[in-house]
Design a protein around this motif. Structure first.
Motif, short mmCIF file in Angstrom:
data_model
loop_
_atom_site.label_atom_id
_atom_site.label_comp_id
_atom_site.label_asym_id
_atom_site.label_seq_id
_atom_site.Cartn_x
_atom_site.Cartn_y
_atom_site.Cartn_z
N GLU A 8 12.62 2.49 -4.33
CA GLU A 8 11.17 2.45 -4.23
C GLU A 8 10.71 1.49 -3.14
O GLU A 8 9.66 1.68 -2.53
N ASP A 9 11.53 0.44 -2.87
CA ASP A 9 11.17 -0.48 -1.80
C ASP A 9 11.22 0.22 -0.45
O ASP A 9 10.38 -0.05 0.43
N ILE A 58 10.68 3.42 -0.02
CA ILE A 58 9.50 4.31 -0.01
C ILE A 58 8.27 3.51 0.40
O ILE A 58 7.46 3.96 1.23
N ASN A 59 8.11 2.31 -0.17
CA ASN A 59 6.97 1.48 0.20
C ASN A 59 7.00 1.11 1.68
O ASN A 59 5.95 1.02 2.34
N ARG A 70 10.55 13.29 -4.42
CA ARG A 70 10.39 11.97 -5.04
C ARG A 70 9.42 11.12 -4.23
O ARG A 70 8.61 10.36 -4.78
N TYR A 71 9.49 11.25 -2.91
CA TYR A 71 8.57 10.48 -2.06
C TYR A 71 7.12 10.85 -2.34
O TYR A 71 6.27 9.99 -2.52
N THR A 117 5.99 9.53 -5.67
CA THR A 117 5.80 8.08 -5.74
C THR A 117 4.60 7.63 -4.94
O THR A 117 3.82 6.79 -5.40
N SER A 129 1.91 2.92 -3.49
CA SER A 129 3.10 3.64 -3.94
C SER A 129 3.78 3.00 -5.12
O SER A 129 4.83 3.43 -5.53
N THR A 130 3.18 1.95 -5.67
CA THR A 130 3.87 1.28 -6.77
C THR A 130 3.59 1.91 -8.11
O THR A 130 4.37 1.80 -9.03
#
Length: 1830
Positions: free
Chosen positions: A121-122, A124-125, A178-179, A182, A1116-1117
């Motif tokens: 996820e990091d 992605i952010n 998934r992107y 999120t 995005s979190t």
């Protein structure tokens, strides 16, 4: 450019190689036109002659410069050809471990066959919101680009993922989805994004299988549309599937598996719910054991089954439906085990009571006999009749397999339908992004109908891809106004026509399927007849009549005709389907086949305008019952063609994005690159075609600024103009003579292939020449320095040598002269010596002779003298002997006579003694005699003692004389007289001598033995002593060792304990921070839910007219974060509770941390207990208050006086109010009557004078009012005091006074006299009392000081005694501690004195202001005297009377109805930028607290509660309204903290009152404990702090990457490298770009605003620490994701930027805030870029230096390190492995990126204010005239 210019010596080229495809070689000599052979040298050192093709004479492709190798975008390469692409991909994949590379608009993804930490996820952010060219290639970058274009262009998007089986298509598509899930979040609380992701495990289980190339190969194509609403949040999804591989259900090749779901079922057979399915091991079933590989390494099918079931549940497939699905799948497995027995060649039968068929019928709910019958028979229908025909065993097996495939295909369609229903959007879809996961080009040894369809689909996709690339190139040229020339590119439309056109392959196949006796052979003959020798793309194999070859865009493929017709028809017997439909026990089974009666036309669209779902794509075409004609029966090929056309229409209506997946090797080895396989796939997937199209035009593109920055070194100073475009044109015309090699666009320069490499070569040559010149100059300078130094040294040596020689010559001269002198003196000395010797000899002879004569004379005289002495002594001895003999004879005679006389006397005495009388006579005087005798005895004793002494002396003398006499005995023998005596004596003496000798011998022997014993004893003693000494030494050593060990152990234990204490403290601090962070996150979540509730309520109110929103990116979190920066609305707790209770059932609460929930529950219990205890304490306080009230009621006169004072005060205030209003009206009237605009203007002097008069009058009135009130209150108190005194009659002469009063009544003087006398007495008494009191206080203070001094003295003595007992170290420590305590106490005393002095200074300043005001008024008066014309209309200003300042209590009074007005003016409408700038920092907080104090003073709990609640809600409301304004959030964070500190400082708790002044302690709250509200305010402050962090993060975020990484702070250090199609953000500082100065200016702005608002210094430090953490984390994360930033020069830039930030911290005195430590990872990353990276010592240094970076980050930076210039070197793979080996034991997080969203837990250290509340003035600008100071 001529080839001779490029193909020069040392130029590197690529030559073909059968093993490695392409090999690198180096030219050994220049190429000249006409040469047929090139002299080359391979990299391994082997020389080679490369022959050119005599026809084409084509030269081998050139190799790119090393600086361009490893580029992110293949189009950035100067030479665009196959070997360059292959080498670039290999270098990135093998050396840098980078699996993604851009190729223009295509993302090339190479399967690493290894899990990489780049999908968290990091990451992605990090990619969210970034431009595609700014970050390293990634699937997330493509997804972000699609998402951004959808929002920006309002156009649907598609991501087309293609590649071979095992290349990673499914995983890439999964990560793209998934992107989206999120980043965008969902528009509802239904968690649509989770459902979209949950569809993956279901589709993988039923559609994926293990093949020889891939363990998780998708055996169907799918296109997923992810729907978004107008705010671009996910609202739903829809899936279309293509060409499911049904044949896998009944057949698997060697080392392959069936679909995963079958093996998951078999692995879960032991579950209780699956007992009814009667499942066995996978090797038991025919359909799962054919491949011989039922298990995949590393995959647990049972766990996968659990995941599949969970996904089904999440998508709304109930447990009953799930069990129905599993029943059908188990039935298929059992159906595969059904066996047939042949009756004859044309018929067969099922064995009776066949177990597999029985289980199948039980599971399907059908009759056994009926199913067994139709498995062995078929119904034939003609025009007139119908009859049943048995079938052979082979046909029966085929029919069984066809039924199994048909059931599975329908089940697959049914599951897809239900997944689509679950993902269906509940609201209208605004746009969508489609993700196409479809099979790539396939070619095997045996290719059949499936490969034909797959390659047909890839032909269509390749055509669309080529057109899109061509279109983009054309648009780019047209936009830049470049002359457009048609580029020749491969058009595969002829191949597509061959397949799908009229009389094409598919058309002929469908026609053959309609023929009654059609077969694969006849169809093949038709193909040969129709296309052979007529179409260049169609060929016939030489040795086969049942196959054909098609030339596809990727390769030639040979297809075997066998099975084409059967697979195209997809026949299944209708009677078997009817049997399944007739099932009544199993309701799901008929559902699978009910849609067959309602087949939609594949070309028609659904009513909603969507493309039909997957059933139209994969459903087999069969005739419906009762259908007379077969024309409507759709074949598989026909359906596939129609669905492919629909797909192409969808893709053409969207903006496509391409992902090409490459399989690096066939053995699934991690990070292993097979060049042959890679080239095949690159050719097949269209990457090389993209390169070819790009290379045909102008592939290299530079902006003018980038070109100028890169090639500035090739320009001279005179060539540089202010116009960059003209400068570049002039330079290029000189550098490249062929103008066709480049074109000038509006914003860019376009270059042909190879020109950038040529420019790089020129640049490198120029830099190399410059380096050579620099080296030449430096070496010359060094040599000159060396020559000068050597010359200087030679001169110095010469000087010293010549000096030495001169000194030697002078020394020689001196020595010569000295030698002559020495010779002279030597010769003189010799002669003198000789003379003296002769003289001395003569004198010596004379002296000897004279001495000899004198000695002879002396000897003669001496002999004479000695003979005389001998004669004298002999004569004397003879005389003495004679005398002694005579004397002895006389004495003897005397003795004899006296003895005789004594005897006679004795006889007489004896006779007398016998008589008695004699005794009596004798007795008389006896006693006296006895005494005399006693005395005599004593005297005799004394004499005896003396005699004894003399005797002893004599004995000694005698012994000596005896010795002498013994020597003389021999000489005296001759004496006759003594002969006899001497003889006797000699005998006796001899006897004695013998005795003595004997004794002597004994004594000697004893002495000897004693000496021996003594020696022995001494020896033993010495030995013992030595041993004892040794033992003592050993003991001392052991003692010292033990002491040292004890000391070391004590030190180690102390250090261990200290370390443990530090570690435990750190751990506790970490735990505390974690708990604080969890609590603050919970607060954040609570505020988010509150905001969500408010937003939902607002949306419900505004549902009717919603304006069309723009593109709003969400965080995005989490799912929905639009209201993240706001807080709850202005709803009190009492109002909010019922609304919340109504809302709770309809809302889904966010999942909470269970451990945190339990802790909070425990905390709630503790708070309830504390509340109960506080309630009990409150009850006790109320009882005490009631008792105190009862006591007060006993004293009514005093209370009455207070009431009267209050009434007087109120009346006075009312009257003064009326006066003030009247005067104000008069002034306004006077102003309005004056018609002159100059006079009445607000800035006019008259206007100012009037205002000054008004303020002075109001001040004077207030003073007079206070004085009157004080006088009246004194009078009232005096009246009350007179009455009891008159009653008591306490005065001594009361009667006289009464008489005087009687006399004075008429005179009217009694009252004044009495009052004056009483006042005098009272004054004197008060003075006396005050003096007495002061004296007593002084005396008491002196006593206290004496007592304290005594105590201090005693304590000092005790400390001294204790210190003396302590060891020296502890003594020093104790003395230091004592000194620190003493200094602290002194410091506190000095601080108190300082506060008192400050208070005095403030009073003096106020007096000074009053005096200054008076002087100003006097000056105004003088001004008025000068202009008498203005005085007439102005009212006369009253004279100021000096007054005593009122003593305020630091409270503010307001009415209950003015509370909302107070909140509105002080909170809601207060603007920090305007009004609050000139206020005292924290003034609103002080005002609110003073209002709370007054409510507390009134004991009004409702007022306190209402005010605090309104304040909190007001702050929340203003932050929700202006929550994105930093000044507002900072202002209210500061005021909230100050309000919280005031509540603590004046709470009355001892812990908070330490630093208060006595006056401040008097202002403490008396009635209420506001601890709970302090907690609420603390929570509010935490929320405001988090909002402040988010605001500054949003402000800083766009600046960080540009300012810290991209902008060149040190100009000219790093040049811009060539870029590809994906242009990155320019590092040149344009007007719109951010620089480091922008960041520092912003930091200054933040800091000045926070200081201006009076924020606590500790809180400012925490904010600065958080800002620096964000800067460091964002910069490092971008550095780790950008290969172009990892270079030596960029490391220098970063370190310079960090040093500027540190300088800013030093300037602001914030170095101890911990902000610098947060930049440590970034500093170490910059150092890592700059340090040497070659040897083991370098690796050791890196490991010790980079302790703040994780292993993953260090390895990533080393992998990404890219030289910007040719003079830098790449990091070797072996060095990176060395680093990994050294760091393998380090335990750190595997996470690659830092959490940039992390917020440090905030604390609010207590910070008391020294400001006195009574001195605070309320500005009129606040509009708070309705409150008054008390």
């Amino acid at each position: 450019m001529a080839a001779s210019e490029l193909y020069t010596k040392y130029a590197r080229v690529w030559i073909p190689d059968p093993e490695e495809v392409w090999k690198s070689a180096e030219l050994l000599k220049d190429y000249k036109p006409g040469d047929k052979v090139l002299q080359l040298r391979l990299e391994e050192g082997k020389d080679l002659e490369y022959c050119l093709d005599p026809k084409t004479k084509e030269l081998p492709p050139l190799r790119n410069p090393d600086i361009l190798v490893g580029e992110n975008d293949l189009t950035a390469l100067s030479y665009l050809h196959e070997p360059a692409v292959l080498h670039n991909l290999k270098v990135r994949f093998i050396d840098s471990k980078l699996i993604y590379t851009y190729c223009g608009i295509v993302l090339v993804a190479i399967n690493p066959y290894e899990q990489l930490p780049i999908y968290g996820e990091d990451i992605i952010n990090a990619y969210s919101g970034q431009n595609m060219g700014d970050m390293d290639p990634h699937i997330f970058a493509v997804a972000e680009e699609a998402y951004k274009q959808m929002a920006r262009d309002e156009r649907n998007q598609s991501i087309i993922v293609s590649g071979e089986s095992g290349a990673g298509k499914t995983v890439s598509a999964k990560y793209a989805m998934r992107y989206f899930a999120t980043v965008s979040g969902s528009a509802s609380e239904a968690n649509v994004e989770e459902k979209v992701l949950a569809s993956n495990p279901i589709m993988e289980s039923i559609g994926n299988a293990k093949t020889t190339r891939n363990d998780n190969s998708s055996r169907f194509g799918k296109y997923i549309e992810i729907g978004f609403d107008k705010r671009y949040r996910i609202i739903g999804a829809n899936m279309r599937t293509y060409l499911l591989e049904k044949s896998r259900v009944v057949f698997q090749a060697e080392e392959e598996r069936n679909y995963h779901i079958f093996y998951q079922l078999c692995a879960s057979a032991a579950l209780p719910e699956f007992k009814t399915l009667r499942l066995e091991n996978a090797n038991y079933f025919h359909y799962t054991k054919q491949g011989g590989s039922p298990v995949i390494d590393g995959v647990d099918d049972a766990k996968e089954m659990v995941n599949t079931r969970q996904a089904c549940t999440l998508l709304g497939i109930s447990d009953s439906y799930q069990m129905g699905i599993f029943r059908i799948l188990a039935g298929i497995l059992h159906l595969g085990n059904v066996e047939f027995a042949s009756r004859d060649s044309d018929s067969c039968t099922v064995p009776p009571k066949h177990e597999p068929l029985t289980i199948f019928c039980d599971l399907m709910g059908v009759e056994y006999d009926e199913m067994a019958h139709w498995l062995c028979h078929r119904k034939l229908a003609t025009a007139t009749e119908t009859y049943i025909k048995p079938i052979s065993k082979l046909h029966a097996i085929n029919a069984r397999d066809a039924l199994a495939k048909h059931i599975y295909a329908n089940l697959f369609n049914w599951i897809v339908d239900h997944v689509n229903k679950a993902l269906h959007a509940t609201v209208k879809q605004h746009s969508f992004i489609g993700v196409l996961d479809i099979y790539g080009f396939e070619t095997f040894e045996i290719n059949s109908f499936e490969q034909f369809c797959i390659n047909y689909a890839n032909e269509k996709l390749q055509q669309q891809f080529n057109m899109h690339v061509f279109k983009l190139e054309q648009e780019e040229y047209m936009k830049e106004q470049i002359p457009w020339t048609l580029i020749d590119f491969y058009d595969n439309q002829p191949c597509i026509n061959l397949i799908e056109a009229k009389m094409g392959i598919l058309d002929l196949l469908d026609e053959e399927c309609k023929m009654p006796k059609g077969s694969d052979d006849t169809w093949a003959q038709k193909l040969y007849n129709t296309h052979l020798n007529k179409c260049a793309l169609f060929e016939k194999p030489r040795l086969s009549n049942k196959a054909f070859i098609i030339k596809h865009f990727a390769d030639k493929v040979e297809y075997q005709c066998e099975g084409f017709l059967e697979k195209n028809k997809d026949t299944v017997y209708e009677e078997q389907i009817k049997v399944l439909k007739s099932s009544k026990k199993f309701k799901l089974l008929p559902e699978l086949f009910q849609d067959e009666e309602k087949v939609l036309s594949p070309t028609s669209a659904t009513p909603s305008g969507r493309v039909p779902l997957s059933r139209t794509a994969v459903k087999p075409a069969k005739a419906r019952p009762g259908q007379a004609s077969k024309e409507h029966k759709k074949t598989v090929g026909h359906q596939f063609r129609n669905s492919l056309h629909l797909l192409m229409e969808t893709l053409n209506a969207t903006t496509p994005h391409y992902v090409r997946c490459i399989k690096p090797n066939d053995f699934k080895f991690p990070f292993t690159f097979d060049e042959k396989r890679a080239v095949q796939q690159l050719r097949a997937c269209g990457v090389l075609e993209t390169i070819r199209i790009s290379a045909a035009g102008f592939p290299s593109r530079w902006t003018y600024q980038e070109f100028f920055s890169r090639y500035r070194v090739l320009m001279k100073q005179r060539d540089v103009l202010s116009d960059r475009k003209q400068t570049c044109k002039n330079v290029l015309e000189k550098l490249i003579l062929d103008k066709d090699k480049y074109q000038f666009g509006k914003t860019k320069i376009f270059f042909r292939a190879g020109q950038v490499a040529y420019l790089e070569k020129i640049r490198a040559d120029k830099l190399r020449a410059a380096c050579i010149r620099i080296q030449k100059t430096i070496r010359g300078w060094l040599m000159r320095k060396k020559y000068v130094r050597m010359r200087k040294a030679a001169i110095t040596i010469q000087r010293h040598v010549r000096g030495y020689q001169a000194r030697c010559y002078a020394k020689f001269l001196r020595r010569t002269r000295a030698a002559i002198t020495i010779q002279k003196f030597q010769r003189m000395y010799v002669v003198r010596k000789r003379y003296q010797c002769m003289r001395a000899a003569t004198i010596a002879l004379q002296a000897l002779l004279r001495g000899y004569m004198a000695r002879n004379k002396y000897q003669m005289m001496l002999r004479e003298h000695k003979s005389i002495i001998i004669q004298k002594h002999v004569r004397g001895w003879l005389a003495r002997v004679h005398y002694r003999r005579t004397l002895k004879a006389i004495v003897y005679l005397q003795c004899c006579y006296r003895r005789m006389m004594a005897k006679r006397e004795l006889k007489k005495l004896k006779i007398e003694a016998r008589s008695v009388e004699r005794y009596k006579k004798l007795h008389i005087g006896l006693e006296n005699k006895i005494m005399q005798l006693q005395r005599k005895i004593d005297e005799q004793n004394k004499e005896y003692k003396s005699l004894l002494e003399k005797l002893s002396n004599l004995e000694v003398t005698y012994s000596t004389e005896t010795e002498k006499l013994r020597s003389d005995v021999e000489r005296l023998r001759m004496s006759e007289e003594e002969a006899k005596n001497a003889t006797n004596r000699v005998l006796s003496l001899q006897e004695e001598i013998a005795k003595l000798r004997k004794e002597l011998h004994q004594t000697q022997s004893e002495k000897k033995t004693i000496e021996e014993w003594a020696d022995k004893y001494k020896h033993e003693t010495e030995q013992l002593v030595s041993e004892l000494k040794e033992q003592n030494t050993l003991l001392k050593t052991e003692k010292e060792e033990l002491n040292r060990r004890i000391h070391d152990q004590a030190r180690e234990i102390t250090e261990t304990m200290e370390k443990k204490l530090v570690e435990e403290t750190k751990q506790l601090e970490l735990d505390l921070n974690d708990e604080r962070l969890r609590y603050q996150n919970l607060l954040n979540e609570f505020s988010r839910l509150e905001e969500r509730y408010d937003d939902l309520k607002d949306e419900m109110n505004l549902m009717v007219n919603i304006p069309k929103p723009g593109h709003k990116r969400t965080d995005s979190t989490h799912s929905s974060n639009e209201s993240e920066y706001t807080f709850s609305s202005e709803i009190t707790e009492a109002e909010d509770l019922p609304v919340r209770m109504e809302q709770e059932p309809s809302e889904k609460k966010a999942p909470l941390d269970m451990s945190l929930f339990l802790k909070l529950q425990k905390r709630v219990t503790e708070l309830e207990q504390e509340k109960q205890s506080l309630q009990d304490e409150l009850d006790r306080k109320e009882e005490q208050a009631l008792r105190a009230k009862a006591k007060e009621e006993e004293r009514p006169p005093i209370r009455g006086a207070e009431l009267e004072y209050e009434s007087l005060k109120r009346q006075e205030l009312e009257s003064e109010n009326k006066k003030l209003k009247n005067e104000l009206n008069e002034l306004q009237k006077a102003l309005t009557e004056t018609r002159s605009p100059e006079v009445t203007a607000p800035g006019a002097p008259a206007y100012r004078v009037l205002l000054d008069q008004l303020t002075s009058v109001s001040e004077e009135l207030e003073v007079r009012k206070e004085e009157v009130l004080i006088l009246r209150s004194q009078l009232v108190s005096q009246k009350e005091a007179i009455q009891p005194k008159e009653d008591k009659n306490t005065m001594t002469d009361s009667t006289i006074l009464l008489e005087d009063v009687q006399k004075m009544k008429d005179k009217g003087e009694i009252a004044q006299a009495y009052i004056g006398l009483k006042e005098t007495n009272r004054l004197l008494e008060s003075q006396l009392q005050s003096q007495k009191k002061s004296h007593e206080n002084e005396l008491e203070s002196l006593r206290g000081e004496i007592q304290s001094l005594k105590e201090e003295n005693n304590r000092q003595q005790q400390l001294l005694a204790q210190n003396l007992q302590l060891p020296p170290e502890a003594r020093i420590e104790a003395s230091l501690q004592h000194e620190i305590t003493r200094l602290t106490n002194e410091n506190l005393d000095l601080m108190e004195q300082l506060e008192k002095q400050d208070k005095t200074v403030r009073k003096l300043k106020k007096q000074l202001k009053v005096f200054a005001k008076k002087i100003g008024e006097l000056e105004v008066g003088q001004m008025e005297n000068i202009s008498p014309g203005q005085i007439i209309d102005e009212p006369i200003r009253p004279v100021n009377i000096p007054r005593k300042e009122k003593d305020f209590q630091g409270m503010l009074e307001y009415k209950k109805e003015d509370e909302q007005k107070l909140v509105k003016n002080l909170i809601l409408e207060l603007k920090p930028r305007g009004v609050a700038v000139n206020l005292i920092p924290g003034l609103p907080a002080y005002i609110l607290f003073m209002c709370v104090r007054h409510a507390d003073y009134l004991n009004d709990d409702q007022k306190v509660r209402s005010l605090l609640t309104s304040t909190i809600n007001g702050i929340k409301k203003v932050l929700k309204k202006r929550g994105d304004d930093f000044e507002t959030v900072s202002f209210w964070l500061s005021n909230t903290c100050r309000f919280l500190h005031c509540l603590k400082q004046y709470s009355g708790e001892e812990g908070f009152m330490k630093h208060n002044t006595p006056r401040q302690n008097e202002h403490c709250l008396t009635n209420f404990d506001l601890a709970e509200y302090r907690q609420v305010l603390s929570d509010l402050a935490i929320q405001i702090y988090q909002q402040l962090v988010r605001v500054l993060e949003n402000i800083l975020q766009p600046m960080i990457v540009s300012g810290m990484l991209e902008h060149e702070t040190i100009q000219g250090v790093s040049g811009v490298k060539p870029t590809g199609l994906r242009k990155r953000t320019s590092s040149i500082a344009d007007e719109g770009t951010y620089t480091l100065d922008s960041i520092i200016r912003q930091l200054n702005s933040f800091h000045s605003v926070m200081c201006q608002h009076g924020m606590d210094p500790e809180l400012i430090k925490q904010v600065v620490k958080q800002m620096f953490y964000i800067i460091g984390a964002v910069t490092l994360n971008n550095l780790l994701l950008r290969k172009d930033m990892c270079s030596w020069s960029k490391g220098m830039q970063i370190r310079y930027n960090v040093s500027q930030l540190e300088e800013w911290l030093r300037d602001k005195n914030l170095m101890n805030s911990g902000a610098k430590e947060t930049l440590e990872p970034l500093i170490q990353a910059a150092q890592l870029l700059q340090v040497k990276k070659k040897t083991d010592e370098d690796a050791e240094a890196i490991c010790s230096m980079c302790n703040a970076l994780t292993t993953a980050q260090i390895v990533k930076v080393l992998n990404l390190y890219t030289p910007v210039n040719e003079f830098e070197e790449r990091v070797l793979v072996s060095f990176i492995r060395t680093i990994q080996m050294r760091l393998r034991d380090r335990k750190d997080s595997p996470q690659l990126l830092m959490d940039a969203k992390h917020i440090f837990p905030v604390t609010f250290p207590f910070n008391p204010s020294s400001l006195a509340l009574e001195t605070i003035q309320i500005p009129a600008s606040l509009g708070l005239g309705f409150i008054s100071r008390v």
